[in-house]
Design an enzyme around this catalytic site. Structure first.
Site, PDB file in Angstrom:
ATOM      1  N   ASP A 175       0.885  -1.168   0.000  1.00  0.00           N
ATOM      2  CA  ASP A 175       0.000   0.000   0.000  1.00  0.00           C
ATOM      3  C   ASP A 175       0.918   1.213   0.000  1.00  0.00           C
ATOM      4  O   ASP A 175       1.531   1.537   1.019  1.00  0.00           O
ATOM      5  CB  ASP A 175      -0.895  -0.008   1.235  1.00  0.00           C
ATOM      6  CG  ASP A 175      -1.782   1.231   1.352  1.00  0.00           C
ATOM      7  OD1 ASP A 175      -1.653   2.149   0.508  1.00  0.00           O
ATOM      8  OD2 ASP A 175      -2.595   1.291   2.288  1.00  0.00           O
ATOM      9  N   SER A 182       1.781  12.817 -15.565  1.00  0.00           N
ATOM     10  CA  SER A 182       0.699  12.781 -16.557  1.00  0.00           C
ATOM     11  C   SER A 182       0.683  14.092 -17.320  1.00  0.00           C
ATOM     12  O   SER A 182       1.103  15.135 -16.800  1.00  0.00           O
ATOM     13  CB  SER A 182      -0.650  12.585 -15.856  1.00  0.00           C
ATOM     14  OG  SER A 182      -1.724  12.753 -16.753  1.00  0.00           O
ATOM     15  N   TYR A 209      -6.919  15.469  -9.343  1.00  0.00           N
ATOM     16  CA  TYR A 209      -5.983  14.562 -10.007  1.00  0.00           C
ATOM     17  C   TYR A 209      -4.930  15.375 -10.758  1.00  0.00           C
ATOM     18  O   TYR A 209      -3.727  15.108 -10.642  1.00  0.00           O
ATOM     19  CB  TYR A 209      -6.729  13.634 -10.969  1.00  0.00           C
ATOM     20  CG  TYR A 209      -5.807  12.806 -11.828  1.00  0.00           C
ATOM     21  CD1 TYR A 209      -5.159  11.692 -11.313  1.00  0.00           C
ATOM     22  CD2 TYR A 209      -5.555  13.158 -13.152  1.00  0.00           C
ATOM     23  CE1 TYR A 209      -4.294  10.932 -12.093  1.00  0.00           C
ATOM     24  CE2 TYR A 209      -4.692  12.403 -13.950  1.00  0.00           C
ATOM     25  CZ  TYR A 209      -4.064  11.297 -13.409  1.00  0.00           C
ATOM     26  OH  TYR A 209      -3.199  10.564 -14.184  1.00  0.00           O
ATOM     27  N   LYS A 246      -0.719  15.448 -10.082  1.00  0.00           N
ATOM     28  CA  LYS A 246       0.318  15.155 -11.070  1.00  0.00           C
ATOM     29  C   LYS A 246       1.214  16.376 -11.306  1.00  0.00           C
ATOM     30  O   LYS A 246       2.412  16.222 -11.594  1.00  0.00           O
ATOM     31  CB  LYS A 246      -0.323  14.678 -12.377  1.00  0.00           C
ATOM     32  CG  LYS A 246      -1.009  13.322 -12.240  1.00  0.00           C
ATOM     33  CD  LYS A 246      -0.043  12.227 -11.774  1.00  0.00           C
ATOM     34  CE  LYS A 246      -0.657  10.849 -11.800  1.00  0.00           C
ATOM     35  NZ  LYS A 246       0.290   9.782 -11.410  1.00  0.00           N
TER      36      LYS A 246
END
Length: 248
Positions: free
Chosen positions: A59, A139, A152, A156
């Site tokens: 994890d 990303s 998100y 990134k």
């Protein structure tokens, strides 16, 4: 075989881009730990690959789990040359104010905190050897954000900045740190990025990529193998776009 003799950990390595990176590393001669929260999938991929791969359930948002991963890799390989922070999650396309606090925490813990935790666990080991390559899978979302993936995107963008600051601090210690910035690909996260996986949504998404296709695990594996090899020994702090022209 530009990674012959190298050892690597790839988080999120059991599927998607991570599996592509694992397979490219193995093809280039590395021994690889496939570290994934899905321990069964990691074990299955390691069995498929053979002696060059081992599996580890982890994890990446949990410090004790990350420490156990690092210790297991060092015990198995003797040392770790390469760390790929690939594990990542997103929230569904949602107006920024409607993302739940639990979703926000999950995205930040997996995409952001994990980079800190793996660095804490493995940078001292790499410093002791004055050698190492760290690759963060960011990303295009961190460079050219899309609406409704706000947190998100931000995670990134953080990863790209972390890559650069890690690179400048660790370069004198013999460590290189780079990032890859893929456009969306044929991975388990694709539906989450698009909201729904329909021919119409795919066509709309692909219209924003000049090359006209999604990133593939093979694309990511090839780029990762180069940046983590000695052939890239003068490259650090780079956020390489593997996006078919999406960010132009």
């Amino acid at each position: 075989m530009q990674l012959t003799g190298k050892t690597a950990i790839v988080t999120g390595g059991a599927s998607g881009f991570g599996a592509g990176i694992v397979q490219a590393f193995v093809a280039q001669g590395a021994r690889v730990m496939i570290a994934d929260i899905n321990g069964k999938a990691a074990t299955a991929l390691a069995a498929q690959i053979g002696a060059q791969a081992i599996a580890q359930q982890v994890d990446v948002a949990n410090g004790s789990s990350v420490n156990a991963m690092a210790e297991a890799a060092i015990a198995a390989f003797g040392h770790v040359d390469i760390l790929v922070n690939n594990a990542g999650v997103t929230h569904m396309p949602t107006p920024l104010e409607d993302v739940s606090e639990d979703e926000f925490d999950r995205v930040l813990n997996v995409n952001v905190k994990s980079v800190y935790l793996t660095a804490r666990a493995l940078v001292p080991h790499m410093k002791s050897r004055a050698s190492g390559a760290i690759l963060n899978i960011a990303s295009t979302a961190g460079l050219s954000p899309r609406p409704n993936l706000n947190w998100y995107n931000a995670s990134k963008g953080w990863m790209i900045t972390a890559t650069k600051t890690m690179a400048v601090e660790l370069a004198p210690k013999g460590l290189r740190v780079n990032a890859l910035c893929p456009v969306a690909g044929e991975t388990p996260l694709l539906k989450s990025f698009m909201g729904e996986d329909t021919p119409e949504m795919r066509a709309r998404f692909l219209s924003t990529i000049p090359i006209g296709r999604f990133s593939t695990p093979d694309d990511m594996g090839s780029a990762a193998a180069f940046l983590c090899s000695d052939a890239a020994s003068m490259i650090t702090g780079v956020a390489l776009e593997v996006d078919g022209g999406r960010c132009i």
